[in-house]
Design an enzyme around this catalytic site. Sequence first.
Site, PDB file in Angstrom:
ATOM      1  CG  LEU A   1      -2.146  -0.224   6.841  1.00  0.00           C
ATOM      2  CD1 LEU A   1      -0.961  -1.052   5.339  1.00  0.00           C
ATOM      3  CD2 LEU A   1      -1.339  -0.961   7.761  1.00  0.00           C
ATOM      4  CG  ASP A   2      -4.537   4.952  10.250  1.00  0.00           C
ATOM      5  OD1 ASP A   2      -5.927   4.519  10.116  1.00  0.00           O
ATOM      6  OD2 ASP A   2      -4.036   5.524  10.555  1.00  0.00           O
ATOM      7  CE1 TYR A   3      -6.112   9.223   0.908  1.00  0.00           C
ATOM      8  CE2 TYR A   3      -4.891  10.903   1.923  1.00  0.00           C
ATOM      9  CZ  TYR A   3      -4.800  10.428   1.526  1.00  0.00           C
ATOM     10  OH  TYR A   3      -5.064  11.197  -0.345  1.00  0.00           O
TER      11      TYR A   3
ATOM     12  CG  HIS B   1      -5.995   7.408  14.901  1.00  0.00           C
ATOM     13  ND1 HIS B   1      -5.836   7.058  12.757  1.00  0.00           N
ATOM     14  CD2 HIS B   1      -7.142   8.279  13.662  1.00  0.00           C
ATOM     15  CE1 HIS B   1      -6.059   7.489  12.238  1.00  0.00           C
ATOM     16  NE2 HIS B   1      -6.886   7.889  12.509  1.00  0.00           N
TER      17      HIS B   1
ATOM     18  CE  LYS C   1      -3.617   2.519   2.753  1.00  0.00           C
ATOM     19  NZ  LYS C   1      -2.783   3.604   2.720  1.00  0.00           N
TER      20      LYS C   1
END
Length: 230
Positions: free
Chosen positions: A101-103, A184, A67
């Site tokens: 997963l976060d941005y 988070h 990613k």
Amino acid sequence: MRVDRFLSNLPRFNRRQVRLLLVERRVSVEGVTVSDPHHEVREFSQVCVDGEVLQAGKPARYFMLHKPQGCVSATADPQHPTVLDLLNEPDKGTLHIAGRLDYNTTGLMLITNDGQWSRRLTQPTTKLPKVYRVETAQEIGPEYAVTFKAGLYFAFEDLTTQPAELELLGPTTARLSIIEGRYHQVKRMFGHFNNKVIALHRERMGPLQLDPSLAPGDYRALTDDEIRQV
């Protein structure tokens, strides 16, 4: 699901008939004749009785993706590109993400249509580690490892995190291993020390490590051995 329960759930068979079908070895799963009522039937399994297909099955699919930053861990998003947009595969709508997963977080992402497999990978009860490389704005002190191993209290969820392992790689770089995936979580753990995470990269999930040959945005199918490891 057990094969006897699968057959009993069909309107055409009662429990007595199912027992006879199995004893008489008239049932096959994935082309193999079965008589054990506990034999597992999955959504991907072909199930036949007397040669008649009762469940056609479908191919299970598993992908590893690197990613990049700037895409969201979602199957669809009206504003941002998604990780599924990076896949050049048919029927992408049947796939889901195992561990988001976060941005702006990068690294290993696993995508599949096998819900049972992805639950084994992501549920905290399986205690499979998720390993991240973390870069912070300020130096990481020795007290971090002690605190993370003891667990941190998250007031919003009213829970204490499971013990986590921290390996210091440099003054502001570390490798963190956690077995949960709270909202988070990594950023909140370092935020306990008022230390901002400026880069976060997932290296591993359970036994599966990001293939170093994959550039950001690239992906490949998992090998049979990798699938069996989970």
